[in-house]
Design an enzyme around this catalytic site. Structure first.
Site, short mmCIF file in Angstrom:
data_model
loop_
_atom_site.label_atom_id
_atom_site.label_comp_id
_atom_site.label_asym_id
_atom_site.label_seq_id
_atom_site.Cartn_x
_atom_site.Cartn_y
_atom_site.Cartn_z
N LYS A 99 1.68 5.22 -0.11
CA LYS A 99 1.10 6.52 0.25
C LYS A 99 1.47 7.57 -0.78
O LYS A 99 2.64 7.96 -0.89
CB LYS A 99 1.62 6.93 1.63
CG LYS A 99 1.13 8.26 2.15
CD LYS A 99 -0.36 8.36 2.28
CE LYS A 99 -0.94 7.42 3.30
NZ LYS A 99 -2.40 7.46 3.40
N PRO A 151 -3.72 8.59 -2.09
CA PRO A 151 -3.29 9.99 -2.03
C PRO A 151 -4.06 10.83 -1.01
O PRO A 151 -3.93 12.06 -1.03
CB PRO A 151 -3.52 10.48 -3.46
CG PRO A 151 -4.70 9.69 -3.92
CD PRO A 151 -4.66 8.35 -3.22
N HIS A 163 -7.11 -0.04 8.26
CA HIS A 163 -6.31 1.19 8.26
C HIS A 163 -5.35 1.21 9.46
O HIS A 163 -5.60 0.57 10.47
CB HIS A 163 -7.29 2.37 8.36
CG HIS A 163 -6.67 3.66 8.75
ND1 HIS A 163 -6.64 4.13 10.05
CD2 HIS A 163 -6.04 4.60 8.00
CE1 HIS A 163 -6.05 5.31 10.07
NE2 HIS A 163 -5.68 5.62 8.85
N LYS A 187 0.87 -1.18 0.00
CA LYS A 187 0.00 0.00 0.00
C LYS A 187 0.91 1.22 0.00
O LYS A 187 1.67 1.46 0.94
CB LYS A 187 -0.89 0.00 1.22
CG LYS A 187 -1.86 1.18 1.27
CD LYS A 187 -1.73 1.89 2.58
CE LYS A 187 -2.54 3.14 2.71
NZ LYS A 187 -3.86 2.98 3.26
O1 GKR Z 1 0.61 8.26 8.35
O2 GKR Z 1 0.66 10.04 7.12
C1 GKR Z 1 0.14 8.98 7.48
C2 GKR Z 1 -1.11 8.52 6.78
O3 GKR Z 1 -1.51 9.44 5.82
C3 GKR Z 1 -2.20 8.31 7.78
O4 GKR Z 1 -2.40 9.43 8.56
C4 GKR Z 1 -3.50 7.91 7.18
O5 GKR Z 1 -4.45 7.88 8.18
O6 GKR Z 1 -2.60 5.72 6.84
C5 GKR Z 1 -3.58 6.57 6.64
C6 GKR Z 1 -4.47 6.33 5.48
O7 GKR Z 1 -4.54 5.21 5.03
O8 GKR Z 1 -5.16 7.26 5.04
MG MG Z 2 -6.06 5.85 3.57
#
Ligand code: GKR
Ligand code: MG
Length: 477
Positions: free
Chosen positions: A236, A266, A372, A234
Site C-alpha cells: 500500500k 497508491p 480486493h 501487495k
Molecule cells: O485499508 O487503508 C486501507 C486500504 O487503502 C483500503 O481501504 C483499500 O480499499 O485495500 C484497499 C485497496 O486495495 O484499495
Molecule cells: Mg486498491
C-alpha cells in the site's frame, strides 16, 4: 428441517431410491441419479435476521485516504430458517450499513432463501457509475451509491451459507463448483505508525511495530511471510514521497527475489506524470505477475498512463478497485484500455454470483482478475475464499487485511482461520465452513457500544493523530 427425501436421509431417502430403481429408472447409486427422484418443493423459510454491529481493533495503517482508526467496524448477520439452521455473513460496519440491512428485514422474513436473490434483485446493480460511484473520493463501504449492492451481497452470502448447511455442501460447490481447494492470498504491507490497534486497556500488541521507511517495510513483509507463507506482495503506497516508495519496492525485490510478484497501490495519489515515472522506474520489479494498482485518478488518466508506458515498451498491467467498481464502469474502461486487471470484491460488487459474472466478462475481454479486501474477520475471509475457489478466471492472488487483525477480535468459533503457505484451504464442511463464537461476538458488540466510531473516516483520524491540518489531496504527487 428437511422437506425432501434426500435431505431427510435415512429411510425416506432409501425408499425413494428403491422406488426409482424398481420403476426401472436407475440401476446405480451415482449422485446424478438423484435428480430424477421427485422431491416435494422445499418449504424452508427465513424466520429471523439478526444484525450485529461490532468493532475490532485495527492498527494505525496509512494509505492515501489517511489513517486507520483504532477500531474497524464490521457487521455480522445471521439468517435463521424456520427449522433453526443459521446462515452467516460479514460485511462493512457502522450505523449506515446496519440501517440498510434493517431496511430489508420485512422483505426477507418469511421468504425462501433459495429464491431470495430473485426477490431482492433490484438491489443488485446499485446506483450510478464513474467518479461518483467509485472509491476515488470515498473509502470502500462508505459510498451510498453502492449501499444496496453491499446489503444484497451480505444477504446473499448468509443465504448461501444457510443453504449449504441445509443441503450439506460447501458454498463454493453450490455456486458452480470449486476449481481449487486452496486459495492464494498475498502479503499486504502498509506504512504504519506505532501501535497494534484498540484503545486504553483494550490495546492490542503491536506485532509489526512502526514502519515508516523502506527498511522497516521490508522487515514487516519478511515477518508476514515467515508467519503466513505468502508468495506475493501487495504494498500500500500513496503515503510517502514517490521516490521513497520506489525505493521500498526496489528493496523488497532485492530481499525477496524475482519469483515473488510485487504490486503497489497508491489509491490514486499520483499524477499521470508521476505514475508514468514510477511505472518506468519499476518496470522490472512490477513485472512477472506484479501490477501497478490505481496509480492515478479516473479511467481517462489511467488510460493515459497505460498508453505512455506501452509506448515505452513497458507492459506492466494497471489494476483497479478504485476506478472500476461496478458493471456500469466496464464499457468505458474496456474502450480506453484503462484497466488490465480488476480487483473484484463480493462485498460491494453485489455478491458472489456477481463476481462470477464479472470474471466471465473479464475473461472475454482478456482482463485479469484479482481480489480486493478491507479490514475484516474470518467470516469474510472464508466467503472470499469460497468465491475465489469457484471462480476459474481469478488469476492473481487475492488481497487480505487479515494479518492485521488479532485473535482477540475473531468471532469465528475455534479462533482465527489458518493461512498456510499463503493459502486458505476450503474446509470439508458445509456452507462457509465456519460458525460464530457467540461470546466473541458479544465482546465485539460491547466494543462497538463503547467506542465512538460509527463510520470509517481515515481523514479525520489522520487529523486527530498525526497532523491537525491534514487533508486528502488528489493527486498529491
Ligand atoms: O485499508 O487503508 C486501507 C486500504 O487503502 C483500503 O481501504 C483499500 O480499499 O485495500 C484497499 C485497496 O486495495 O484499495
Ligand atoms: Mg486498491
Amino acid at each position: 428441517m428437511a422437506h425432501c427425501p434426500r435431505l431427510a436421509g435415512g429411510d425416506q431417502f432409501w425408499k425413494a431410491l428403491k422406488h426409482n430403481k424398481t420403476a426401472g429408472k436407475h440401476n446405480c447409486l451415482a449422485l446424478d441419479c438423484f435428480a430424477t427422484i421427485r422431491y416435494p418443493p422445499c418449504t424452508m423459510r427465513l424466520a429471523d435476521m439478526r444484525i450485529h454491529s461490532i468493532a475490532i481493533a485495527d492498527p494505525p495503517l496509512r494509505s492515501s485516504y489517511g489513517l486507520h482508526a483504532p477500531y474497524a467496524l464490521r457487521t455480522l448477520i445471521e439468517l435463521e430458517s424456520d427449522a433453526g439452521e443459521i446462515g452467516i455473513a460479514e460485511t462493512y460496519g457502522g450505523e449506515a450499513q446496519a440501517k440498510q440491512l434493517e431496511a430489508v428485514r420485512a422483505q426477507i422474513i418469511g421468504t425462501n432463501p433459495f429464491r431470495l436473490s430473485g426477490f431482492l434483485s433490484p438491489m443488485i446493480e446499485g446506483q450510478g457509475s464513474g467518479h461518483a460511484r467509485s472509491q476515488t473520493y470515498q473509502v470502500p463501504g462508505e459510498n451510498p451509491l453502492d449501499a444496496t449492492t453491499r446489503t444484497y451481497a451480505a444477504i446473499e452470502v448468509a443465504c448461501l451459507d444457510l443453504i449449504g448447511k441445509t443441503v450439506g455442501q460447501p458454498v463454493c460447490d453450490l455456486i458452480g463448483g470449486r476449481v481449487r481447494d486452496e486459495v492464494p492470498f498475498s502479503a499486504y504491507p502498509f506504512y504504519k505508525h506505532e501501535g497494534g490497534g484498540g484503545e486504553g486497556e483494550d490495546s492490542r500488541e503491536d506485532e509489526y511495530g512502526e514502519a515508516l521507511s523502506p527498511e522497516a517495510l521490508v522487515k514487516q513483509v519478511q515477518r508476514m511471510i515467515a508467519t503466513y507463507g505468502f508468495t506475493s506482495v501487495k504494498f500500500k503506497g500513496g503515503v510517502l514521497e514517490p521516490d521513497i516508495e520506489i525505493e521500498t519496492i526496489k528493496r523488497l525485490y532485492a530481499a525477496l527475489g524475482s519469483s515473488v510478484p510485487l504490486r503497489i497501490d497508491p489509491n490514486s495519489a499520483w499524477t499521470v506524470e508521476t505514475s508514468v515515472r514510477v511505472g518506468k522506474e519499476l518496470a522490472r520489479e512490477l513485472g512477472r505477475g506484479g501490477y501497478l494498482e490505481d496509480p492515478t485518478e479516473g479511467l481517462e488518466n489511467m488510460a493515459e498512463v497505460r498508453r505512455r508506458l506501452v509506448e515505452k515498451g513497458i507492459e506492466t498491467p494497471l489494476a483497479s478497485n478504485v476506478a472500476v467498481t461496478s458493471f456500469a464502469d466496464l464499457p468505458r474502461s474496456i474502450q480506453l484500455d484503462a484497466v488490465q486487471i480488476i480487483l473484484c470484491d463480493h462485498h460491494y460488487w453485489g455478491g458472489m454470483r456477481q463476481v462470477q459474472h464479472l470474471a466471465r466478462l473479464a475473461k472475454t475481454f482478456s482482463i485479469g482478475m484479482s481480489m480486493h479486501s478491507n479490514s475484516h474477520l474470518g467470516v469474510s475471509l472464508m466467503a472470499m475464499a469460497h468465491v475465489a475457489a469457484a471462480t476459474p478466471h481469478l488469476n492473481y492472488a487475492c488481497d487480505t487485511h487479515y494479518p492485521w487483525q488479532s485473535a482477540e477480535d475473531e468471532v469465528v468459533l475455534g479462533g482465527r482461520v489458518a493461512i498456510k503457505n499463503g493459502c486458505v484451504r476450503i474446509p470439508d464442511k458445509p456452507g462457509l465452513g465456519v460458525e460464530l463464537d457467540y461470546d466473541q461476538l458479544a465482546r465485539g458488540r460491547e466494543r462497538y457500544a463503547r467506542c465512538n466510531f460509527r463510520k470509517r473516516d481515515d481523514e479525520a483520524e489522520m487529523r486527530r493523530r498525526v497532523d491537525p491540518n491534514w487533508k486528502r489531496i488528489l493527486p498529491r504527487w
